[in-house]
Design a protein around this motif. Structure first.
Motif, PDB file in Angstrom:
ATOM      1  N   TYR A 136       0.837  -1.207   0.000  1.00  0.00           N
ATOM      2  CA  TYR A 136       0.000   0.000   0.000  1.00  0.00           C
ATOM      3  C   TYR A 136       0.873   1.258   0.000  1.00  0.00           C
ATOM      4  CZ  TYR A 136      -3.125   3.637   1.753  1.00  0.00           C
ATOM      5  OH  TYR A 136      -3.821   4.813   1.915  1.00  0.00           O
ATOM      6  N   VAL A 137       1.927   1.232   0.817  1.00  0.00           N
ATOM      7  CA  VAL A 137       2.812   2.393   0.906  1.00  0.00           C
ATOM      8  C   VAL A 137       3.517   2.617  -0.438  1.00  0.00           C
ATOM      9  CG1 VAL A 137       4.909   3.291   2.013  1.00  0.00           C
ATOM     10  CG2 VAL A 137       3.077   2.287   3.397  1.00  0.00           C
ATOM     11  N   ARG A 138       3.935   1.529  -1.092  1.00  0.00           N
ATOM     12  CA  ARG A 138       4.557   1.683  -2.419  1.00  0.00           C
ATOM     13  C   ARG A 138       3.563   2.271  -3.407  1.00  0.00           C
ATOM     14  NH1 ARG A 138       7.121  -3.302  -0.990  1.00  0.00           N
ATOM     15  NH2 ARG A 138       5.505  -4.485  -2.067  1.00  0.00           N
ATOM     16  N   SER A 139       2.277   1.904  -3.257  1.00  0.00           N
ATOM     17  CA  SER A 139       1.259   2.427  -4.186  1.00  0.00           C
ATOM     18  C   SER A 139       1.046   3.926  -3.959  1.00  0.00           C
ATOM     19  CB  SER A 139      -0.055   1.644  -4.057  1.00  0.00           C
ATOM     20  OG  SER A 139      -0.794   2.093  -2.931  1.00  0.00           O
ATOM     21  N   ILE A 140       1.188   4.383  -2.720  1.00  0.00           N
ATOM     22  CA  ILE A 140       1.106   5.823  -2.447  1.00  0.00           C
ATOM     23  C   ILE A 140       2.285   6.534  -3.123  1.00  0.00           C
ATOM     24  CG2 ILE A 140       1.298   7.609  -0.642  1.00  0.00           C
ATOM     25  CD1 ILE A 140      -0.063   5.654   1.303  1.00  0.00           C
ATOM     26  N   ALA A 141       3.488   5.971  -2.951  1.00  0.00           N
ATOM     27  CA  ALA A 141       4.691   6.587  -3.530  1.00  0.00           C
ATOM     28  C   ALA A 141       4.569   6.675  -5.048  1.00  0.00           C
ATOM     29  CB  ALA A 141       5.922   5.784  -3.123  1.00  0.00           C
ATOM     30  N   LYS A 142       4.017   5.621  -5.641  1.00  0.00           N
ATOM     31  CA  LYS A 142       3.860   5.590  -7.098  1.00  0.00           C
ATOM     32  C   LYS A 142       2.849   6.648  -7.549  1.00  0.00           C
ATOM     33  CE  LYS A 142       2.569   2.509 -10.806  1.00  0.00           C
ATOM     34  NZ  LYS A 142       1.736   1.347 -11.104  1.00  0.00           N
ATOM     35  N   ALA A 143       1.724   6.712  -6.835  1.00  0.00           N
ATOM     36  CA  ALA A 143       0.700   7.713  -7.181  1.00  0.00           C
ATOM     37  C   ALA A 143       1.255   9.123  -7.010  1.00  0.00           C
ATOM     38  CB  ALA A 143      -0.542   7.517  -6.311  1.00  0.00           C
ATOM     39  N   ALA A 144       2.062   9.326  -5.971  1.00  0.00           N
ATOM     40  CA  ALA A 144       2.676  10.637  -5.736  1.00  0.00           C
ATOM     41  C   ALA A 144       3.546  11.010  -6.932  1.00  0.00           C
ATOM     42  CB  ALA A 144       3.509  10.604  -4.446  1.00  0.00           C
ATOM     43  N   GLY A 145       4.383  10.068  -7.342  1.00  0.00           N
ATOM     44  CA  GLY A 145       5.267  10.317  -8.485  1.00  0.00           C
ATOM     45  C   GLY A 145       4.496  10.735  -9.728  1.00  0.00           C
ATOM     46  N   GLY A 146       3.329  10.141  -9.908  1.00  0.00           N
ATOM     47  CA  GLY A 146       2.518  10.419 -11.094  1.00  0.00           C
ATOM     48  C   GLY A 146       1.974  11.833 -11.152  1.00  0.00           C
ATOM     49  N   VAL A 147       1.921  12.522 -10.006  1.00  0.00           N
ATOM     50  CA  VAL A 147       1.358  13.884  -9.994  1.00  0.00           C
ATOM     51  C   VAL A 147       2.403  14.921  -9.567  1.00  0.00           C
ATOM     52  CG1 VAL A 147      -1.039  13.174  -9.639  1.00  0.00           C
ATOM     53  CG2 VAL A 147       0.438  13.572  -7.646  1.00  0.00           C
ATOM     54  N   GLY A 148       3.675  14.493  -9.491  1.00  0.00           N
ATOM     55  CA  GLY A 148       4.736  15.458  -9.190  1.00  0.00           C
ATOM     56  C   GLY A 148       4.924  15.744  -7.712  1.00  0.00           C
ATOM     57  N   PRO A 192      -8.844  12.599   8.279  1.00  0.00           N
ATOM     58  CA  PRO A 192      -8.210  11.386   7.765  1.00  0.00           C
ATOM     59  C   PRO A 192      -8.616  11.178   6.304  1.00  0.00           C
ATOM     60  CG  PRO A 192      -9.111  10.982   9.949  1.00  0.00           C
ATOM     61  CD  PRO A 192      -9.577  12.349   9.524  1.00  0.00           C
ATOM     62  N   ALA A 193      -7.646  10.784   5.479  1.00  0.00           N
ATOM     63  CA  ALA A 193      -7.895  10.714   4.039  1.00  0.00           C
ATOM     64  C   ALA A 193      -9.063   9.781   3.699  1.00  0.00           C
ATOM     65  CB  ALA A 193      -6.616  10.288   3.314  1.00  0.00           C
ATOM     66  N   THR A 194      -9.213   8.691   4.425  1.00  0.00           N
ATOM     67  CA  THR A 194     -10.311   7.761   4.123  1.00  0.00           C
ATOM     68  C   THR A 194     -11.668   8.412   4.382  1.00  0.00           C
ATOM     69  OG1 THR A 194      -8.892   5.907   4.749  1.00  0.00           O
ATOM     70  CG2 THR A 194     -11.251   5.476   4.605  1.00  0.00           C
ATOM     71  N   ALA A 195     -11.786   9.108   5.512  1.00  0.00           N
ATOM     72  CA  ALA A 195     -13.051   9.785   5.822  1.00  0.00           C
ATOM     73  C   ALA A 195     -13.330  10.870   4.779  1.00  0.00           C
ATOM     74  CB  ALA A 195     -12.998  10.383   7.229  1.00  0.00           C
ATOM     75  N   ALA A 196     -12.288  11.610   4.408  1.00  0.00           N
ATOM     76  CA  ALA A 196     -12.453  12.647   3.386  1.00  0.00           C
ATOM     77  C   ALA A 196     -12.842  12.035   2.043  1.00  0.00           C
ATOM     78  CB  ALA A 196     -11.162  13.456   3.256  1.00  0.00           C
ATOM     79  N   ALA A 197     -12.331  10.832   1.774  1.00  0.00           N
ATOM     80  CA  ALA A 197     -12.635  10.159   0.495  1.00  0.00           C
ATOM     81  C   ALA A 197     -14.115   9.800   0.401  1.00  0.00           C
ATOM     82  CB  ALA A 197     -11.763   8.913   0.345  1.00  0.00           C
ATOM     83  N   VAL A 198     -14.693   9.390   1.521  1.00  0.00           N
ATOM     84  CA  VAL A 198     -16.132   9.070   1.525  1.00  0.00           C
ATOM     85  C   VAL A 198     -16.924  10.321   1.130  1.00  0.00           C
ATOM     86  CG1 VAL A 198     -18.093   8.407   2.975  1.00  0.00           C
ATOM     87  CG2 VAL A 198     -15.881   7.230   3.233  1.00  0.00           C
ATOM     88  N   MET A 199     -16.557  11.457   1.718  1.00  0.00           N
ATOM     89  CA  MET A 199     -17.259  12.703   1.404  1.00  0.00           C
ATOM     90  C   MET A 199     -17.046  13.089  -0.064  1.00  0.00           C
ATOM     91  SD  MET A 199     -18.577  13.127   4.345  1.00  0.00           S
ATOM     92  CE  MET A 199     -19.427  14.672   4.095  1.00  0.00           C
ATOM     93  N   THR A 205      -6.116   7.658  -1.596  1.00  0.00           N
ATOM     94  CA  THR A 205      -4.739   7.978  -1.984  1.00  0.00           C
ATOM     95  C   THR A 205      -4.673   9.352  -2.643  1.00  0.00           C
ATOM     96  OG1 THR A 205      -4.288   5.640  -2.278  1.00  0.00           O
ATOM     97  CG2 THR A 205      -2.755   7.167  -3.327  1.00  0.00           C
ATOM     98  N   ALA A 206      -5.611   9.635  -3.527  1.00  0.00           N
ATOM     99  CA  ALA A 206      -5.625  10.939  -4.213  1.00  0.00           C
ATOM    100  C   ALA A 206      -5.763  12.086  -3.205  1.00  0.00           C
ATOM    101  CB  ALA A 206      -6.764  10.976  -5.233  1.00  0.00           C
ATOM    102  N   LEU A 207      -6.588  11.879  -2.174  1.00  0.00           N
ATOM    103  CA  LEU A 207      -6.806  12.955  -1.199  1.00  0.00           C
ATOM    104  C   LEU A 207      -5.618  13.136  -0.265  1.00  0.00           C
ATOM    105  CD1 LEU A 207     -10.592  12.675  -0.425  1.00  0.00           C
ATOM    106  CD2 LEU A 207      -9.366  14.569  -1.501  1.00  0.00           C
ATOM    107  N   LEU A 208      -4.922  12.042   0.025  1.00  0.00           N
ATOM    108  CA  LEU A 208      -3.688  12.143   0.804  1.00  0.00           C
ATOM    109  C   LEU A 208      -2.710  13.069   0.076  1.00  0.00           C
ATOM    110  CD1 LEU A 208      -2.523  10.829   3.376  1.00  0.00           C
ATOM    111  CD2 LEU A 208      -1.498   9.105   1.881  1.00  0.00           C
ATOM    112  N   LEU A 209      -2.627  12.912  -1.228  1.00  0.00           N
ATOM    113  CA  LEU A 209      -1.730  13.754  -2.026  1.00  0.00           C
ATOM    114  C   LEU A 209      -2.271  15.182  -2.101  1.00  0.00           C
ATOM    115  CD1 LEU A 209      -0.933  11.156  -4.829  1.00  0.00           C
ATOM    116  CD2 LEU A 209       0.436  11.757  -2.808  1.00  0.00           C
TER     117      LEU A 209
END
Lengths: 281, 281
Positions: free
Chosen positions: B49-61, B139-146, B267-271
Motif C-alpha cells: 500500500y505504501v509503495r502504491s502511495i509513492a507511485k501515485a505521488a510520483g505520477g502527480v509530481g 483522515p484521508a479515508t473519511a475525506a474520500a467518503v465525502m 490515496t488521491a486525497l492524501l496527495l
C-alpha cells in the motif's frame, strides 16, 4: 398513555455525592486545588453563574479566582491571560467562560488552555483526545449528563441514544462519551427532518439545543430516559429547559427538571475535574 | 425487490479528477510538495500500500519519502522521527502508517505530528479541530467518503446517515464530516442491537468495520447510497469489503465496489492534502 408518571431525576443528590467526595479529598490533602475562571462579559446571568461556581468551590475547599477582563477585552488579552494561567503552577484548573466579546473566537482561544488544566474540556485537543480514547477532561456539562445517567443506574451498552444538538461544548463530546459506553448514538439538529420520528427511537434522549419546549410528548418513546440540558431564560427571570416538562413527565420513564437537573451536577464536576487536575485523584 | 440494480460508484473517476487538479497545481508552482510516510512493519500488504502511495505521488509530481524504521522500532524512535519530520521545512506532509509494532501507541505518537503537516488527520488535535469546526485535515479515508458522495451529487442536508464502525481513523471523523454537512448521523458498532433495523433507516449508509460481508440486503433500505470502506483480505489474495456486493447491488440506489471504490480516492486525497500543506491551494 397510561401508567405512572416518570421519575424526576433531580441533580442535587448526585451533585451532593460528588461534592462530599471532593471535600473529603481536599481535607486529606496538603494542596488546595485552585480554579481560575476567565470572564469577559457584562451579561448578568453569566456573572451570576460564575459567582455560583465560586460559592460552590468555597463550600468544598477549592479556591476559585474569577479573572474578570471586562466586556471589551480583546482576543489577545484573553489569550495572554489563558497562557499565563496555564503556566502558573499555583493554578490547577482554567476555565474560559462564554459568552465572549463579539469577534473573540472561543474555540481558537481555548487552544491556549493547557489540556492538563482544561477542566471544562474547551480546548479542541481535549475533544480530540476524548474522541481518540486518550485521557482528557470532557466539558463539565457533557460529563454531568453521564454522571446523572450513572447515578440513576441507566444501562447504556447497546442502548439507542439520541442527542438533539451538535454543539462543540455539549452535543459532540456527549456523543463520544455515549459511544465510549457502547450506546448506539444519533445526533440530531436544526436540519433534521421529522425530528419526532428520530427522537422517538431513543431509549435515552438528551436535549441540548437551547430552545424552550422543543421536545414535547410526541418526541418521546414511552419509558424513555430524558435528560434536559437546555437552560432558557423565562419572562419572569427564571429558567426553563428544552423539554416541555409537564407534557413529557407522564410519558417518559425518567426526566430531569430545569433548574435542578443537569446544572448542579455540572458545577460539581467542574470542581471534581479541578481536584483531579491538582493531582488529588 | 424490483427495479433496476443500483449504480456502481467507482472511485477511479473521482480519483482521476483530484489527481489531475493536483498535477496542474504542482506544474504551476516552484515548490515540489513532499510527503513523508513513516513505516514500522513487516506486513506485506501494508508495504504494498505504501509503495502504491509513492507511485501515485510520483505520477502527480509530489515527492514521497518512505521512512522505514523496521518492524522492531521502539515508540521513542517513531516519536523522534515524527518530530524531526514535523520540524523539517522541506517536508510538507507527514503520515504515520499503521500497523505499528506491538505496544507502540499510534494515537499518542500522532500527537507528535505537526497538525499543519498532519495530512492523514492522525493527530487527535486534528480530530478535535475538525469536530470544533476549525481548519484541519480529516483522515484521508473519511475525506474520500465525502468526496465520493459529492462527486456523485448525493444530497446530505437533512439526510439520515448511518456509519457502521466507530474507529478514530474513519467512523468518528466521518460522523463529524457528515454532521458538518447537516446530515442526521447515527454511529453503530459491535454492541449495536438489531443492526439491520438501524442501518435500514439510512439514506446514506457507510460501512467501516473491517468484517467481510457484514452488510447484506436486509441491512439496506431500497434506494440507499452505500459506501463500503472495508478492505478485508480474501483467501485468494484479493480484497473484499464489509458489504455483500452481489446481494446489495440489486437493492441499493448506489454502491461502491471493493477494490476500486473508496481506496483510489483515499490515496488521491492524501496527495491533495500534501499539496495544500505545501501551500499550493
Amino acid at each position: 398513555m397510561t401508567g405512572s408518571p416518570g421519575v424526576e431525576l433531580r441533580g442535587r443528590e448526585t451533585a451532593a455525592a460528588i461534592k462530599e467526595e471532593i471535600a473529603g479529598l481536599v481535607r486529606s490533602s496538603a494542596t488546595t486545588p485552585r480554579l481560575a475562571v476567565v470572564v469577559a462579559t457584562g451579561d448578568e446571568a453569566t456573572l451570576w453563574y460564575v459567582r455560583s461556581i465560586a460559592k460552590a468551590a468555597g463550600g468544598v475547599g477549592v479556591a476559585c479566582d474569577v479573572v474578570d477582563l471586562g466586556p471589551a477585552a480583546p482576543a489577545e488579552r484573553v489569550r495572554a491571560t489563558l497562557e499565563r494561567l496555564s503556566a502558573d503552577p499555583g493554578v490547577h484548573g482554567v476555565m474560559l467562560q462564554t459568552p465572549l466579546p463579539e469577534g473573540v473566537p472561543a474555540q481558537e482561544l481555548a487552544l491556549s488552555i493547557d489540556p492538563a488544566k482544561d477542566v471544562d474540556g474547551a480546548n479542541p485537543l481535549s475533544l480530540g483526545r476524548l474522541a481518540a480514547g486518550l485521557p482528557a477532561f470532557a466539558p463539565a456539562t457533557a460529563a454531568a449528563v453521564m454522571a446523572l445517567l450513572d447515578h440513576h443506574g441507566v444501562a447504556l451498552e447497546g442502548a439507542r441514544a439520541v442527542v438533539v444538538g451538535r454543539s462543540t461544548v455539549v452535543g459532540k463530546p456527549l456523543a463520544h462519551l455515549l459511544l465510549d459506553r457502547h450506546a448506539t448514538v444519533t445526533v440530531c439538529h436544526s436540519r433534521t427532518r421529522d425530528l419526532a420520528a428520530v427522537t422517538s427511537t431513543a431509549e435515552v434522549l438528551v436535549a441540548a439545543v437551547g430552545r424552550a419546549g422543543l421536545i414535547g410528548a410526541g418526541h418521546v418513546a414511552p419509558g424513555a430516559v430524558v435528560i434536559d440540558v437546555g437552560t432558557n431564560p423565562t419572562a419572569d427571570g427564571g429558567l426553563t429547559g428544552d423539554v416541555d416538562f409537564d407534557a413529557v413527565i407522564g410519558r417518559a420513564g425518567a426526566l430531569t427538571p430545569v433548574p435542578g437537573g443537569v446544572g448542579p451536577v455540572t458545577t460539581a464536576l467542574l470542581l471534581r475535574h479541578t481536584v483531579t487536575a491538582a493531582g488529588l485523584t
